[in-house]
Design a protein around this motif. Structure first.
Motif, short mmCIF file in Angstrom:
data_model
loop_
_atom_site.label_atom_id
_atom_site.label_comp_id
_atom_site.label_asym_id
_atom_site.label_seq_id
_atom_site.Cartn_x
_atom_site.Cartn_y
_atom_site.Cartn_z
N GLU A 172 0.83 -1.20 0.00
CA GLU A 172 0.00 0.00 0.00
C GLU A 172 0.87 1.26 0.00
OE1 GLU A 172 -3.53 2.23 2.57
OE2 GLU A 172 -2.70 0.32 3.27
N LEU A 173 1.98 1.21 0.72
CA LEU A 173 2.89 2.36 0.76
C LEU A 173 3.40 2.69 -0.63
CD1 LEU A 173 4.46 4.39 2.53
CD2 LEU A 173 6.27 2.67 2.70
N PHE A 174 3.79 1.67 -1.39
CA PHE A 174 4.25 1.90 -2.77
C PHE A 174 3.17 2.57 -3.60
CE2 PHE A 174 7.39 -1.90 -2.86
CZ PHE A 174 8.37 -1.10 -2.31
N GLU A 175 2.00 1.96 -3.60
CA GLU A 175 0.96 2.36 -4.55
C GLU A 175 0.28 3.67 -4.16
OE1 GLU A 175 0.00 -2.31 -5.68
OE2 GLU A 175 -1.49 -1.12 -4.61
N ASP B 187 -8.24 11.24 -11.22
CA ASP B 187 -8.50 11.72 -9.86
C ASP B 187 -7.55 11.02 -8.89
OD1 ASP B 187 -9.51 12.36 -7.36
OD2 ASP B 187 -11.60 12.27 -8.02
N ALA B 188 -6.43 11.67 -8.54
CA ALA B 188 -5.44 11.06 -7.65
C ALA B 188 -5.99 10.85 -6.25
CB ALA B 188 -4.19 11.94 -7.60
N GLY B 189 -6.86 11.77 -5.78
CA GLY B 189 -7.44 11.63 -4.46
C GLY B 189 -8.31 10.40 -4.35
N GLU B 190 -9.17 10.19 -5.34
CA GLU B 190 -10.03 9.02 -5.36
C GLU B 190 -9.21 7.75 -5.54
OE1 GLU B 190 -13.26 6.29 -5.68
OE2 GLU B 190 -12.89 8.17 -4.60
N PHE B 191 -8.17 7.83 -6.34
CA PHE B 191 -7.26 6.69 -6.55
C PHE B 191 -6.66 6.25 -5.21
CE2 PHE B 191 -2.92 5.14 -7.32
CZ PHE B 191 -3.15 4.12 -8.22
N ALA B 192 -6.14 7.20 -4.44
CA ALA B 192 -5.54 6.88 -3.14
C ALA B 192 -6.59 6.34 -2.17
CB ALA B 192 -4.86 8.12 -2.56
N ALA B 193 -7.79 6.93 -2.21
CA ALA B 193 -8.86 6.47 -1.33
C ALA B 193 -9.28 5.04 -1.67
CB ALA B 193 -10.05 7.41 -1.43
N THR C 149 -13.16 -7.14 -3.25
CA THR C 149 -11.86 -6.95 -3.91
C THR C 149 -12.06 -6.46 -5.33
OG1 THR C 149 -10.82 -8.69 -2.59
CG2 THR C 149 -9.74 -8.11 -4.65
N ILE C 150 -13.00 -7.05 -6.04
CA ILE C 150 -13.28 -6.64 -7.42
C ILE C 150 -13.80 -5.20 -7.45
CG2 ILE C 150 -14.78 -7.06 -9.41
CD1 ILE C 150 -14.71 -10.06 -8.58
N ALA C 151 -14.70 -4.89 -6.54
CA ALA C 151 -15.28 -3.54 -6.51
C ALA C 151 -14.21 -2.48 -6.29
CB ALA C 151 -16.35 -3.46 -5.43
N ASN C 152 -13.27 -2.74 -5.41
CA ASN C 152 -12.22 -1.78 -5.13
C ASN C 152 -11.24 -1.66 -6.30
OD1 ASN C 152 -12.89 -0.73 -2.52
ND2 ASN C 152 -12.32 -2.69 -1.63
N HIS C 153 -10.98 -2.76 -6.96
CA HIS C 153 -10.13 -2.69 -8.15
C HIS C 153 -10.82 -1.87 -9.24
CE1 HIS C 153 -7.75 -5.84 -6.24
NE2 HIS C 153 -6.84 -5.69 -7.20
N GLN C 154 -12.14 -2.02 -9.34
CA GLN C 154 -12.87 -1.23 -10.33
C GLN C 154 -12.81 0.25 -9.99
OE1 GLN C 154 -14.62 -2.56 -13.27
NE2 GLN C 154 -14.19 -0.40 -13.64
N ARG C 155 -12.89 0.58 -8.71
CA ARG C 155 -12.77 1.98 -8.29
C ARG C 155 -11.40 2.55 -8.67
NH1 ARG C 155 -13.54 3.08 -2.20
NH2 ARG C 155 -13.01 5.19 -2.93
N ILE C 156 -10.38 1.75 -8.52
CA ILE C 156 -9.03 2.20 -8.88
C ILE C 156 -8.96 2.52 -10.37
CG2 ILE C 156 -6.61 1.45 -9.11
CD1 ILE C 156 -7.09 -0.25 -6.54
N VAL C 157 -9.52 1.65 -11.19
CA VAL C 157 -9.54 1.87 -12.64
C VAL C 157 -10.34 3.12 -12.98
CG1 VAL C 157 -10.29 0.95 -14.87
CG2 VAL C 157 -9.19 -0.57 -13.20
N ALA D 157 0.51 7.94 -5.76
CA ALA D 157 -0.79 8.13 -6.41
C ALA D 157 -0.74 9.15 -7.54
CB ALA D 157 -1.84 8.54 -5.37
N GLU D 158 -0.22 10.32 -7.27
CA GLU D 158 -0.22 11.37 -8.29
C GLU D 158 0.62 10.98 -9.50
OE1 GLU D 158 0.75 15.20 -6.81
OE2 GLU D 158 -0.89 15.26 -5.36
N ARG D 159 1.78 10.39 -9.26
CA ARG D 159 2.63 9.96 -10.37
C ARG D 159 1.98 8.86 -11.19
NH1 ARG D 159 8.60 8.54 -8.72
NH2 ARG D 159 8.54 7.95 -10.93
#
Length: 239
Positions: free
Chosen positions: A109-112, A213-219, A198-206, A116-118
């Motif tokens: 999680e620390l890596f990803e 949206d870096a903020g939503e990505f990190a969330a 797990t699938i739902a959160n991966h979909q949110r990341i995509v 986030a912004e990058r």
């Protein structure tokens, strides 16, 4: 009478360091050939047995690769030794299982999330499409219409950090996932009931990547890893 181990140790380490120095000073890359055993003996002023022992040590660390019948080469310089060490630690005792898993989740999680912004700025459209493809594979597997849930999850996270162009992060991410996959089945923590979230959160990341949206990505990453840490803590408490 053989010399005590403490007397032999400095010579062995000196030969190991000498071979590593040769690789560095000659700017050799993975796959490049190393001098013959005879040449190493002469260059390092070491016995054949000392050179062979040093080669065995460096081979275990993936710094050197021995191709029988061909010679000795610079290894892949991967983190296979780290993976094996962490895996053994995790399998050594049940309590260590949970500690290793907690450590892995925290570092991944620390890596990803920390990048986030990058990541949002770097991931191109075709890469986001590939991430969506992995989510689709996971969704099909969860529905019983396909296989490869774990492989798709792993590929998703590998691709997620790939645009950083940081070989160390890529290797560490892969290494941590290797340990995660090996240790997780012994925890009896994860069930099919957790796959949907797990699938739902991966979909949110995509979706966050597509929206830039870096903020939503990190969330989304935080929400992805929080339940995993919670399940590990619950299992540890039960045990």
């Amino acid at each position: 009478m053989p010399a005590p181990k403490s007397a032999r140790q400095p010579l062995r380490q000196e030969v190991v360091d000498g071979i590593k120095t040769h690789i560095l000073s000659n700017r050799l890359r993975p796959g490049d050939p190393l001098p013959t055993e005879t040449a190493l003996c002469e260059a390092l002023g070491a016995s054949r047995s000392s050179v062979r022992e040093a080669i065995r040590i460096l081979t275990a660390l993936d710094i050197v690769e021995v191709r029988h019948g061909h010679g000795t080469y610079v290894g892949r310089l991967s983190l296979s030794a780290l993976v094996e060490s962490l895996t053994f630690r995790g399998l050594l005792s049940p309590d260590d299982d949970f500690q290793v898993m907690s450590d892995l989740i925290e570092v991944r999680e620390l890596f990803e999330r920390g990048m986030a912004e990058r990541l949002v700025a770097s991931l191109a459209g075709d890469q986001v499409d590939r991430l969506q493809g992995y989510v689709d594979v996971m969704r099909d597997a969860e529905a019983g219409e396909g296989h490869g849930f774990v492989d798709a999850d792993r590929s998703f996270h590998a691709l997620l950090v790939a645009p950083l162009g940081n070989d160390l992060i890529g290797q560490l991410s892969a290494a941590f996932w290797d340990v995660y996959v090996i240790v997780a089945p012994h925890l009896d923590v994860f069930t099919h009931e957790h796959e949907a979230s797990t699938i739902a959160n991966h979909q949110r990341i995509v979706d966050a990547l597509r929206a830039g949206d870096a903020g939503e990505f990190a969330a989304a990453l935080s929400d992805h890893y929080a339940p995993v840490r919670h399940r590990i803590a619950e299992a540890r408490a039960r045990q």
